[in-house]
Design a protein around this motif. Structure first.
Motif, PDB file in Angstrom:
ATOM      1  N   ALA A   5     -11.788  -0.861  -9.691  1.00 29.30           N
ATOM      2  CA  ALA A   5     -10.941   0.241  -9.231  1.00 29.30           C
ATOM      3  C   ALA A   5      -9.629  -0.284  -8.658  1.00 29.30           C
ATOM      4  O   ALA A   5      -8.549   0.256  -8.943  1.00 29.30           O
ATOM      5  CB  ALA A   5     -11.674   1.076  -8.189  1.00 29.30           C
ATOM      6  N   LEU A   6      -9.693  -1.352  -7.862  1.00 32.45           N
ATOM      7  CA  LEU A   6      -8.467  -1.931  -7.299  1.00 32.45           C
ATOM      8  C   LEU A   6      -7.627  -2.549  -8.404  1.00 32.45           C
ATOM      9  O   LEU A   6      -6.409  -2.380  -8.437  1.00 32.45           O
ATOM     10  CB  LEU A   6      -8.804  -2.967  -6.227  1.00 32.45           C
ATOM     11  CG  LEU A   6      -7.598  -3.645  -5.576  1.00 32.45           C
ATOM     12  CD1 LEU A   6      -6.685  -2.621  -4.889  1.00 32.45           C
ATOM     13  CD2 LEU A   6      -8.065  -4.702  -4.573  1.00 32.45           C
ATOM     14  N   ARG A   7      -8.260  -3.241  -9.335  1.00 31.36           N
ATOM     15  CA  ARG A   7      -7.540  -3.845 -10.465  1.00 31.36           C
ATOM     16  C   ARG A   7      -6.793  -2.768 -11.258  1.00 31.36           C
ATOM     17  O   ARG A   7      -5.622  -2.916 -11.592  1.00 31.36           O
ATOM     18  CB  ARG A   7      -8.515  -4.586 -11.370  1.00 31.36           C
ATOM     19  CG  ARG A   7      -7.877  -5.267 -12.574  1.00 31.36           C
ATOM     20  CD  ARG A   7      -8.926  -5.971 -13.426  1.00 31.36           C
ATOM     21  NE  ARG A   7      -9.697  -6.936 -12.673  1.00 31.36           N
ATOM     22  CZ  ARG A   7      -9.291  -8.172 -12.381  1.00 31.36           C
ATOM     23  NH1 ARG A   7      -8.121  -8.584 -12.779  1.00 31.36           N
ATOM     24  NH2 ARG A   7     -10.076  -8.983 -11.699  1.00 31.36           N
ATOM     25  N   ALA A   8      -7.462  -1.669 -11.530  1.00 28.08           N
ATOM     26  CA  ALA A   8      -6.845  -0.576 -12.289  1.00 28.08           C
ATOM     27  C   ALA A   8      -5.680   0.039 -11.514  1.00 28.08           C
ATOM     28  O   ALA A   8      -4.626   0.345 -12.084  1.00 28.08           O
ATOM     29  CB  ALA A   8      -7.882   0.481 -12.634  1.00 28.08           C
ATOM     30  N   GLU A  13       0.070   0.902 -10.907  1.00 32.39           N
ATOM     31  CA  GLU A  13       1.217   1.010  -9.999  1.00 32.39           C
ATOM     32  C   GLU A  13       2.334   0.030 -10.356  1.00 32.39           C
ATOM     33  O   GLU A  13       3.507   0.354 -10.237  1.00 32.39           O
ATOM     34  CB  GLU A  13       0.784   0.779  -8.544  1.00 32.39           C
ATOM     35  CG  GLU A  13      -0.017   1.907  -7.960  1.00 32.39           C
ATOM     36  CD  GLU A  13       0.757   3.212  -7.878  1.00 32.39           C
ATOM     37  OE1 GLU A  13       1.939   3.187  -7.482  1.00 32.39           O
ATOM     38  OE2 GLU A  13       0.181   4.259  -8.222  1.00 32.39           O
ATOM     39  N   LEU A  14       1.960  -1.178 -10.766  1.00 26.65           N
ATOM     40  CA  LEU A  14       2.951  -2.224 -11.023  1.00 26.65           C
ATOM     41  C   LEU A  14       3.237  -2.438 -12.502  1.00 26.65           C
ATOM     42  O   LEU A  14       4.007  -3.333 -12.853  1.00 26.65           O
ATOM     43  CB  LEU A  14       2.500  -3.536 -10.374  1.00 26.65           C
ATOM     44  CG  LEU A  14       2.249  -3.473  -8.862  1.00 26.65           C
ATOM     45  CD1 LEU A  14       1.863  -4.832  -8.337  1.00 26.65           C
ATOM     46  CD2 LEU A  14       3.464  -2.922  -8.138  1.00 26.65           C
ATOM     47  N   GLN A  15       2.583  -1.626 -13.344  1.00 31.52           N
ATOM     48  CA  GLN A  15       2.787  -1.744 -14.794  1.00 31.52           C
ATOM     49  C   GLN A  15       2.525  -3.175 -15.271  1.00 31.52           C
ATOM     50  O   GLN A  15       3.362  -3.809 -15.919  1.00 31.52           O
ATOM     51  CB  GLN A  15       4.205  -1.297 -15.169  1.00 31.52           C
ATOM     52  CG  GLN A  15       4.515   0.144 -14.806  1.00 31.52           C
ATOM     53  CD  GLN A  15       3.601   1.123 -15.546  1.00 31.52           C
ATOM     54  OE1 GLN A  15       3.574   1.148 -16.758  1.00 31.52           O
ATOM     55  NE2 GLN A  15       2.857   1.908 -14.780  1.00 31.52           N
ATOM     56  N   ILE A  16       1.341  -3.681 -14.914  1.00 33.11           N
ATOM     57  CA  ILE A  16       0.927  -5.040 -15.254  1.00 33.11           C
ATOM     58  C   ILE A  16      -0.381  -4.958 -16.029  1.00 33.11           C
ATOM     59  O   ILE A  16      -1.222  -4.106 -15.746  1.00 33.11           O
ATOM     60  CB  ILE A  16       0.703  -5.875 -13.972  1.00 33.11           C
ATOM     61  CG1 ILE A  16       2.017  -6.042 -13.219  1.00 33.11           C
ATOM     62  CG2 ILE A  16       0.103  -7.234 -14.283  1.00 33.11           C
ATOM     63  CD1 ILE A  16       1.857  -6.711 -11.869  1.00 33.11           C
ATOM     64  N   ASP A  17      -0.548  -5.846 -16.979  1.00 38.34           N
ATOM     65  CA  ASP A  17      -1.808  -5.936 -17.713  1.00 38.34           C
ATOM     66  C   ASP A  17      -2.925  -6.270 -16.722  1.00 38.34           C
ATOM     67  O   ASP A  17      -2.852  -7.299 -16.027  1.00 38.34           O
ATOM     68  CB  ASP A  17      -1.697  -7.032 -18.773  1.00 38.34           C
ATOM     69  CG  ASP A  17      -2.965  -7.241 -19.571  1.00 38.34           C
ATOM     70  OD1 ASP A  17      -3.995  -6.589 -19.296  1.00 38.34           O
ATOM     71  OD2 ASP A  17      -2.924  -8.077 -20.502  1.00 38.34           O
ATOM     72  N   PRO A  18      -3.938  -5.427 -16.598  1.00 40.48           N
ATOM     73  CA  PRO A  18      -5.000  -5.675 -15.612  1.00 40.48           C
ATOM     74  C   PRO A  18      -5.718  -7.001 -15.809  1.00 40.48           C
ATOM     75  O   PRO A  18      -6.214  -7.594 -14.854  1.00 40.48           O
ATOM     76  CB  PRO A  18      -5.951  -4.491 -15.781  1.00 40.48           C
ATOM     77  CG  PRO A  18      -5.585  -3.835 -17.051  1.00 40.48           C
ATOM     78  CD  PRO A  18      -4.177  -4.214 -17.370  1.00 40.48           C
ATOM     79  N   ALA A  47      -4.073   5.562   0.833  1.00 43.42           N
ATOM     80  CA  ALA A  47      -4.546   6.910   0.494  1.00 43.42           C
ATOM     81  C   ALA A  47      -5.620   6.860  -0.589  1.00 43.42           C
ATOM     82  O   ALA A  47      -6.661   7.515  -0.479  1.00 43.42           O
ATOM     83  CB  ALA A  47      -3.375   7.775   0.041  1.00 43.42           C
ATOM     84  N   ARG A  48      -5.378   6.078  -1.626  1.00 50.10           N
ATOM     85  CA  ARG A  48      -6.311   6.014  -2.764  1.00 50.10           C
ATOM     86  C   ARG A  48      -7.682   5.489  -2.356  1.00 50.10           C
ATOM     87  O   ARG A  48      -8.720   5.995  -2.767  1.00 50.10           O
ATOM     88  CB  ARG A  48      -5.707   5.139  -3.868  1.00 50.10           C
ATOM     89  CG  ARG A  48      -6.639   4.709  -4.987  1.00 50.10           C
ATOM     90  CD  ARG A  48      -7.144   5.882  -5.814  1.00 50.10           C
ATOM     91  NE  ARG A  48      -7.972   5.429  -6.895  1.00 50.10           N
ATOM     92  CZ  ARG A  48      -9.287   5.165  -6.794  1.00 50.10           C
ATOM     93  NH1 ARG A  48      -9.910   5.294  -5.646  1.00 50.10           N
ATOM     94  NH2 ARG A  48      -9.966   4.772  -7.853  1.00 50.10           N
ATOM     95  N   PHE A  49      -7.688   4.450  -1.497  1.00 50.06           N
ATOM     96  CA  PHE A  49      -8.949   3.806  -1.137  1.00 50.06           C
ATOM     97  C   PHE A  49      -9.432   4.160   0.275  1.00 50.06           C
ATOM     98  O   PHE A  49     -10.407   3.591   0.748  1.00 50.06           O
ATOM     99  CB  PHE A  49      -8.824   2.283  -1.298  1.00 50.06           C
ATOM    100  CG  PHE A  49      -8.614   1.877  -2.726  1.00 50.06           C
ATOM    101  CD1 PHE A  49      -9.668   1.846  -3.624  1.00 50.06           C
ATOM    102  CD2 PHE A  49      -7.345   1.579  -3.199  1.00 50.06           C
ATOM    103  CE1 PHE A  49      -9.480   1.495  -4.949  1.00 50.06           C
ATOM    104  CE2 PHE A  49      -7.136   1.219  -4.524  1.00 50.06           C
ATOM    105  CZ  PHE A  49      -8.214   1.181  -5.400  1.00 50.06           C
ATOM    106  N   GLU A  50      -8.740   5.117   0.903  1.00 49.96           N
ATOM    107  CA  GLU A  50      -9.101   5.585   2.244  1.00 49.96           C
ATOM    108  C   GLU A  50      -9.245   4.430   3.224  1.00 49.96           C
ATOM    109  O   GLU A  50     -10.242   4.288   3.938  1.00 49.96           O
ATOM    110  CB  GLU A  50     -10.368   6.437   2.191  1.00 49.96           C
ATOM    111  CG  GLU A  50     -10.204   7.663   1.321  1.00 49.96           C
ATOM    112  CD  GLU A  50     -11.477   8.480   1.185  1.00 49.96           C
ATOM    113  OE1 GLU A  50     -12.570   7.983   1.521  1.00 49.96           O
ATOM    114  OE2 GLU A  50     -11.370   9.630   0.732  1.00 49.96           O
ATOM    115  N   VAL A  51      -8.201   3.585   3.261  1.00 49.35           N
ATOM    116  CA  VAL A  51      -8.165   2.421   4.145  1.00 49.35           C
ATOM    117  C   VAL A  51      -7.300   2.755   5.356  1.00 49.35           C
ATOM    118  O   VAL A  51      -6.158   3.189   5.208  1.00 49.35           O
ATOM    119  CB  VAL A  51      -7.597   1.182   3.407  1.00 49.35           C
ATOM    120  CG1 VAL A  51      -7.436   0.014   4.355  1.00 49.35           C
ATOM    121  CG2 VAL A  51      -8.490   0.804   2.237  1.00 49.35           C
ATOM    122  N   ASP A  52      -7.843   2.554   6.542  1.00 52.21           N
ATOM    123  CA  ASP A  52      -7.102   2.757   7.787  1.00 52.21           C
ATOM    124  C   ASP A  52      -6.142   1.584   7.970  1.00 52.21           C
ATOM    125  O   ASP A  52      -6.576   0.454   8.186  1.00 52.21           O
ATOM    126  CB  ASP A  52      -8.080   2.836   8.961  1.00 52.21           C
ATOM    127  CG  ASP A  52      -7.398   2.943  10.314  1.00 52.21           C
ATOM    128  OD1 ASP A  52      -6.154   3.065  10.380  1.00 52.21           O
ATOM    129  OD2 ASP A  52      -8.117   2.906  11.328  1.00 52.21           O
TER     130      ASP A  52
END
Length: 110
Positions: A5-8, A13-18, A47-52
């Motif tokens: 999920a983080l890789r995707a 976001e950065l337009q990079i080959d995962p 926001a995406r990963f609900e990280v404080d």
């Protein structure tokens, strides 16, 4: 190892080959994130990963925008004293924060 999920997310976001993303890729130094782009990325990440991110101090990890249209790496190569003194943040660091659901300050690196 960073999650799928983080890789995707980073790849999109950065337009990079995962497939090219590695745990030790640094957001600023390797992936070129800085200034307003880095701030937007961190906000979307949280926001995406609900990280404080309450304990995240942006200026510790990123500099301000580079000068106009000059790519940041040109400034770093030719005008070394202007290079911001920041701590690197890796994709592995982000992954640890995702698992903890709060910002996990990276350990000092050599």
């Amino acid at each position: 190892m960073i999650s799928d999920a983080l890789r995707a997310f980073v790849a999109e976001e950065l337009q990079i080959d995962p497939e090219k993303l590695k745990d030790d890729d640094r957001l600023q130094h390797d992936l070129g994130l800085d200034g307003a782009d880095a701030a937007a990325f961190i906000e979307k990440f949280a926001a995406r990963f609900e990280v404080d991110m309450t304990n995240f101090t942006f200026r510790d990890y990123f500099g301000r925008e580079s000068f106009g249209c000059l790519p940041l790496w040109i400034v770093w190569i030719f005008i070394g004293p202007l290079r911001p003194k920041v701590r690197p943040v890796t994709l592995g660091d982000l992954n640890k924060s995702v698992r903890a659901k709060k910002w996990k300050r990276p350990r000092a690196r050599d």
